[in-house]
Design a protein around this motif. Structure first.
Motif, PDB file in Angstrom:
ATOM      1  N   HIS A 307      -3.755  13.770  -7.215  1.00 48.57           N
ATOM      2  CA  HIS A 307      -3.071  14.164  -8.440  1.00 48.57           C
ATOM      3  C   HIS A 307      -3.928  15.117  -9.256  1.00 48.57           C
ATOM      4  CE1 HIS A 307      -1.496  13.446 -12.609  1.00 48.57           C
ATOM      5  NE2 HIS A 307      -0.378  13.731 -11.959  1.00 48.57           N
ATOM      6  N   ARG A 308      -5.220  14.825  -9.332  1.00 46.21           N
ATOM      7  CA  ARG A 308      -6.132  15.723 -10.080  1.00 46.21           C
ATOM      8  C   ARG A 308      -6.222  17.091  -9.399  1.00 46.21           C
ATOM      9  NH1 ARG A 308      -9.215  10.887 -11.089  1.00 46.21           N
ATOM     10  NH2 ARG A 308     -10.501  11.268  -9.228  1.00 46.21           N
ATOM     11  N   LEU A 309      -6.277  17.091  -8.048  1.00 45.06           N
ATOM     12  CA  LEU A 309      -6.341  18.354  -7.320  1.00 45.06           C
ATOM     13  C   LEU A 309      -5.071  19.184  -7.533  1.00 45.06           C
ATOM     14  CD1 LEU A 309      -7.939  17.225  -3.921  1.00 45.06           C
ATOM     15  CD2 LEU A 309      -8.989  18.678  -5.676  1.00 45.06           C
ATOM     16  N   ALA A 310      -3.917  18.499  -7.536  1.00 44.01           N
ATOM     17  CA  ALA A 310      -2.647  19.197  -7.747  1.00 44.01           C
ATOM     18  C   ALA A 310      -2.583  19.811  -9.134  1.00 44.01           C
ATOM     19  CB  ALA A 310      -1.476  18.225  -7.535  1.00 44.01           C
ATOM     20  N   LEU A 311      -3.077  19.073 -10.130  1.00 44.26           N
ATOM     21  CA  LEU A 311      -3.101  19.621 -11.496  1.00 44.26           C
ATOM     22  C   LEU A 311      -4.041  20.812 -11.580  1.00 44.26           C
ATOM     23  CD1 LEU A 311      -3.160  16.304 -13.619  1.00 44.26           C
ATOM     24  CD2 LEU A 311      -1.252  17.917 -13.379  1.00 44.26           C
ATOM     25  N   LYS A 312      -5.171  20.725 -10.878  1.00 52.60           N
ATOM     26  CA  LYS A 312      -6.171  21.798 -10.913  1.00 52.60           C
ATOM     27  C   LYS A 312      -5.612  23.072 -10.286  1.00 52.60           C
ATOM     28  CE  LYS A 312     -11.015  22.660  -9.731  1.00 52.60           C
ATOM     29  NZ  LYS A 312     -12.235  22.112  -9.077  1.00 52.60           N
ATOM     30  N   GLU A 313      -4.768  22.896  -9.251  1.00 54.38           N
ATOM     31  CA  GLU A 313      -4.207  24.049  -8.547  1.00 54.38           C
ATOM     32  C   GLU A 313      -2.856  24.461  -9.128  1.00 54.38           C
ATOM     33  OE1 GLU A 313      -3.988  22.812  -4.518  1.00 54.38           O
ATOM     34  OE2 GLU A 313      -6.177  22.740  -4.228  1.00 54.38           O
ATOM     35  N   ASN A 314      -2.454  23.810 -10.252  1.00 60.63           N
ATOM     36  CA  ASN A 314      -1.173  24.094 -10.895  1.00 60.63           C
ATOM     37  C   ASN A 314       0.021  23.922  -9.950  1.00 60.63           C
ATOM     38  OD1 ASN A 314      -2.275  24.766 -13.441  1.00 60.63           O
ATOM     39  ND2 ASN A 314      -2.824  26.819 -12.668  1.00 60.63           N
ATOM     40  N   ASN A 315      -0.110  22.951  -9.041  1.00 54.46           N
ATOM     41  CA  ASN A 315       0.981  22.627  -8.117  1.00 54.46           C
ATOM     42  C   ASN A 315       1.873  21.582  -8.795  1.00 54.46           C
ATOM     43  OD1 ASN A 315       2.669  21.767  -6.050  1.00 54.46           O
ATOM     44  ND2 ASN A 315       1.075  21.969  -4.466  1.00 54.46           N
ATOM     45  N   THR A 316       2.860  22.037  -9.541  1.00 51.24           N
ATOM     46  CA  THR A 316       3.694  21.147 -10.367  1.00 51.24           C
ATOM     47  C   THR A 316       4.452  20.128  -9.526  1.00 51.24           C
ATOM     48  OG1 THR A 316       3.972  22.951 -11.932  1.00 51.24           O
ATOM     49  CG2 THR A 316       5.460  21.072 -12.156  1.00 51.24           C
ATOM     50  N   PHE A 317       5.035  20.554  -8.414  1.00 54.67           N
ATOM     51  CA  PHE A 317       5.835  19.640  -7.583  1.00 54.67           C
ATOM     52  C   PHE A 317       4.973  18.495  -7.062  1.00 54.67           C
ATOM     53  CE2 PHE A 317       7.188  18.288  -3.351  1.00 54.67           C
ATOM     54  CZ  PHE A 317       8.463  17.808  -3.630  1.00 54.67           C
ATOM     55  N   SER A 318       3.800  18.836  -6.512  1.00 58.30           N
ATOM     56  CA  SER A 318       2.918  17.803  -5.967  1.00 58.30           C
ATOM     57  C   SER A 318       2.409  16.889  -7.066  1.00 58.30           C
ATOM     58  CB  SER A 318       1.732  18.449  -5.236  1.00 58.30           C
ATOM     59  OG  SER A 318       2.177  19.172  -4.111  1.00 58.30           O
ATOM     60  N   ALA A 319       2.084  17.471  -8.226  1.00 57.40           N
ATOM     61  CA  ALA A 319       1.579  16.660  -9.337  1.00 57.40           C
ATOM     62  C   ALA A 319       2.628  15.637  -9.786  1.00 57.40           C
ATOM     63  CB  ALA A 319       1.174  17.559 -10.502  1.00 57.40           C
ATOM     64  N   ASP A 320       3.885  16.106  -9.908  1.00 57.13           N
ATOM     65  CA  ASP A 320       4.954  15.186 -10.328  1.00 57.13           C
ATOM     66  C   ASP A 320       5.205  14.105  -9.273  1.00 57.13           C
ATOM     67  OD1 ASP A 320       5.228  16.592 -12.637  1.00 57.13           O
ATOM     68  OD2 ASP A 320       6.988  17.753 -11.994  1.00 57.13           O
ATOM     69  N   ALA A 321       5.201  14.508  -7.986  1.00 59.82           N
ATOM     70  CA  ALA A 321       5.440  13.542  -6.909  1.00 59.82           C
ATOM     71  C   ALA A 321       4.331  12.500  -6.862  1.00 59.82           C
ATOM     72  CB  ALA A 321       5.543  14.276  -5.568  1.00 59.82           C
ATOM     73  N   LEU A 322       3.089  12.935  -7.025  1.00 58.40           N
ATOM     74  CA  LEU A 322       1.952  12.014  -6.997  1.00 58.40           C
ATOM     75  C   LEU A 322       1.944  11.107  -8.225  1.00 58.40           C
ATOM     76  CD1 LEU A 322      -0.721  14.495  -5.626  1.00 58.40           C
ATOM     77  CD2 LEU A 322       0.062  12.409  -4.483  1.00 58.40           C
ATOM     78  N   ALA A 323       2.401  11.647  -9.373  1.00 49.19           N
ATOM     79  CA  ALA A 323       2.496  10.813 -10.574  1.00 49.19           C
ATOM     80  C   ALA A 323       3.513   9.695 -10.361  1.00 49.19           C
ATOM     81  CB  ALA A 323       2.877  11.667 -11.779  1.00 49.19           C
ATOM     82  N   THR A 324       4.658  10.037  -9.708  1.00 54.71           N
ATOM     83  CA  THR A 324       5.674   9.021  -9.386  1.00 54.71           C
ATOM     84  C   THR A 324       5.109   7.977  -8.429  1.00 54.71           C
ATOM     85  OG1 THR A 324       7.448  10.640  -9.684  1.00 54.71           O
ATOM     86  CG2 THR A 324       7.977   8.652  -8.431  1.00 54.71           C
ATOM     87  N   ALA A 325       4.374   8.452  -7.412  1.00 57.34           N
ATOM     88  CA  ALA A 325       3.759   7.532  -6.454  1.00 57.34           C
ATOM     89  C   ALA A 325       2.768   6.604  -7.155  1.00 57.34           C
ATOM     90  CB  ALA A 325       3.066   8.322  -5.346  1.00 57.34           C
ATOM     91  N   GLN A 326       1.996   7.176  -8.106  1.00 54.78           N
ATOM     92  CA  GLN A 326       1.020   6.366  -8.841  1.00 54.78           C
ATOM     93  C   GLN A 326       1.703   5.274  -9.662  1.00 54.78           C
ATOM     94  OE1 GLN A 326      -1.605   8.633 -11.334  1.00 54.78           O
ATOM     95  NE2 GLN A 326      -2.960   6.894 -11.728  1.00 54.78           N
ATOM     96  N   ARG A 327       2.874   5.638 -10.273  1.00 57.20           N
ATOM     97  CA  ARG A 327       3.617   4.628 -11.042  1.00 57.20           C
ATOM     98  C   ARG A 327       4.109   3.500 -10.131  1.00 57.20           C
ATOM     99  NH1 ARG A 327       5.690   9.234 -13.753  1.00 57.20           N
ATOM    100  NH2 ARG A 327       7.594   9.195 -12.461  1.00 57.20           N
ATOM    101  N   GLN A 328       4.562   3.854  -8.934  1.00 59.20           N
ATOM    102  CA  GLN A 328       5.057   2.835  -8.010  1.00 59.20           C
ATOM    103  C   GLN A 328       3.913   1.931  -7.526  1.00 59.20           C
ATOM    104  OE1 GLN A 328       8.277   2.279  -7.521  1.00 59.20           O
ATOM    105  NE2 GLN A 328       8.589   3.958  -8.969  1.00 59.20           N
ATOM    106  N   VAL A 329       2.753   2.535  -7.276  1.00 61.58           N
ATOM    107  CA  VAL A 329       1.584   1.729  -6.877  1.00 61.58           C
ATOM    108  C   VAL A 329       1.176   0.798  -8.008  1.00 61.58           C
ATOM    109  CG1 VAL A 329      -0.890   1.839  -6.305  1.00 61.58           C
ATOM    110  CG2 VAL A 329       0.726   3.362  -5.159  1.00 61.58           C
ATOM    111  N   GLN A 330       1.217   1.319  -9.246  1.00 64.96           N
ATOM    112  CA  GLN A 330       0.872   0.504 -10.407  1.00 64.96           C
ATOM    113  C   GLN A 330       1.857  -0.659 -10.559  1.00 64.96           C
ATOM    114  OE1 GLN A 330      -1.830   0.765 -12.353  1.00 64.96           O
ATOM    115  NE2 GLN A 330      -1.163  -1.101 -13.392  1.00 64.96           N
TER     116      GLN A 330
END
Length: 499
Positions: A307-330
């Protein structure tokens, strides 16, 4: 002489007429008394039992009308043939001996239906003017309702005794006068008591394990003050083999309003196997939950890194998808922690690690963390300064996290949530208000019970353990937890912690 005889005859004739009139008046009075009597009465003549007098009350019992006057009883009531009553009445006329019976069962026809009834009756021999018995007077009391009610009570008691025996429940009772301890054989068997003399209450109490004795005494004292019920689960040692067993004791303490004497009675059942099954279940849940946490922790770490790498590379789609995955893991982690805590709680292994901390700071931090993970709702916080409490920080954090996540989960169409922290002279009170689906009045009393879920939306996930754990944690902090809600209008959950 002729004149004298004529005068004497006239005098005797007048006396006879007077006597006949008196007898007629007496008979008329007797008939009137019988007819007006609220008690069922009938008079039958000779061994043929010719019906001479019968009042309305008796006619009602017999299921007949006045047309039976002058008929033989067997002719008027053919249903009595084969029953003992005709022979009893005839025998009274023949022997001159009265007959009495209590709760005698009889069958009569009423409105064309054969009806069973129970009666007390007296058959009294009646003599004529010659001193000979030629009639029988029958007085009947219908006690069908009383007998049927008593039989129903007896049947209920028998069924209860069968249920108690089938459930292997021991029963006991403490006599308020002698203080003697009366108990059933099943209870003696549960306790392993094999003594030659009856067991005393003090002996039974002495086998209760030390940690549960004050709990039982407190429950009994509370029930005594309120003349109410008690229900306690505890452990004790058996008399014969010293085996530790789990028991559930429940019953009632009642107080006589006149004498003031306390009646103490109840049931005891062995729940050792049930407790062992619960322990095996909790052990299994604990092992599985622990094994699941390890890969989830690693997965969460990788997701955060990506998620941090996606934000660093401004990859919005990956960042949003990983944020959703993080919520599900949480969410999965929270669920597993809930199962672990239930297992620990029921095994008596959950302990409080109390420290002093600012509750206001904890709430602010958790709301900020929630806002980062879930941006679908807007949480307004009205805090309270100087809220230093002595509590288990992690456990209170779990309670607030659960209540806040529930508010978000159950208000999908209204994003506004209000959190308040208020203080009183002795407590800190936290409330979480949403404007979501709300809770029905039927669900409110059950809301904090284990595995209870509100059936408002089947698509909302959960196992019904979060509120149960929250209530247990708050209770162990000597606080309170409650809810105000109505279906369709949202909910406000509260909990208070002593300062």
């Amino acid at each position: 002489n002729y004149q004298a005889l004529n005068e004497e005859y006239t005098s005797l004739n007048e006396d006879l007429e007077s006597t006949v009139e008196a007898l007629s008046a007496s008979e008329s009075m007797f008939r009137s008394m019988v007819e007006q009597s609220p008690v069922a009465i009938a008079l039958c003549h000779t061994t043929d039992l010719i019906i001479d007098i019968v009042n309305d009350t008796m006619l009602e019992i017999w299921g007949k009308d006045s047309s039976i006057h002058g008929l033989r009883l067997a002719e008027a009531m053919p249903e009595l043939v084969g029953q003992p009553f005709l022979d009893i009445l005839k025998n009274v006329v023949i022997t001159g001996e009265p007959f009495y019976a209590l709760e005698s069962k009889a069958y009569v026809f009423r409105k064309g239906e054969r009806v069973e009834g129970y009666y007390n009756f007296i058959c009294q021999p009646i003599k004529n003017n010659l001193g000979e018995v030629d009639s029988v007077l029958q007085v009947v009391t219908d006690i069908t309702d009383q007998v049927v009610s008593r039989k129903e009570v007896q049947k209920t008691q028998e069924m209860m005794q069968m249920a108690i025996a089938a459930a292997k429940m021991g029963t006991w009772y403490v006599d308020p006068n002698t203080k003697e301890f009366h108990y059933s054989e099943v209870l003696a068997d549960l306790f392993g008591y094999e003594g030659d003399v009856p067991m005393t209450y003090q002996q039974a109490a002495s086998k209760v394990t030390e940690e549960y004795l004050p709990i039982i005494e407190g429950a009994i004292e509370a029930a005594t003050h309120t003349s109410g019920n008690y229900d306690v689960i505890y452990t004790q040692r058996r008399f014969n083999d010293d085996e530790l067993i789990w028991l559930r004791s429940f019953g009632k303490v009642s107080k006589d309003e006149v004498s003031g004497e306390v009646t103490f009675s109840g049931f005891v059942m062995d729940i050792t196997e049930m407790k062992k099954d619960e322990q095996r279940k909790n052990d299994f849940i604990g092992i599985v939950s622990h094994e699941l946490k390890t890969p989830l922790t690693s997965l969460n770490g990788y997701i955060q890194l990506l998620h941090r790498l996606a934000l660093k590379e401004n990859n919005t789609f990956s960042a949003d998808a990983l944020a959703t995955a993080q919520r599900q893991v949480q969410k999965m982690t929270t669920m597993i922690n809930g199962f672990l805590n239930v297992s620990r709680l029921e095994s008596g292994k959950i302990m409080l690690d109390k420290t002093s901390f600012e509750l206001n700071d904890l709430l602010q931090a958790m709301i900020e963390e929630s806002t980062v993970i879930d941006k679908s709702h807007h949480v307004t916080y009205i805090g309270c300064a100087d809220t230093l409490i002595n509590a288990d920080r992690d456990k209170i954090s779990n309670v607030f996290s659960n209540l806040l996540s529930n508010a978000i989960k159950y208000s999908p169409n209204n994003p506004d949530i209000l959190v308040k922290c208020e203080t009183s002279s002795s407590d800190v009170i936290v409330s979480i208000e949403d404007h979501g689906l709300g809770i029905s009045q039927a669900d409110l009393p059950e809301i904090f019970k284990r595995y209870h879920r509100v059936a408002v939306n089947p698509t909302i996930s959960g196992f019904g353990i979060g509120l149960y754990l929250s209530a247990e944690i708050i209770e162990r902090h000597h606080g309170k937890i409650w809810v105000e809600s109505s279906e369709g209008s949202g909910s406000i959950f509260y909990f208070s912690i002593p300062k």
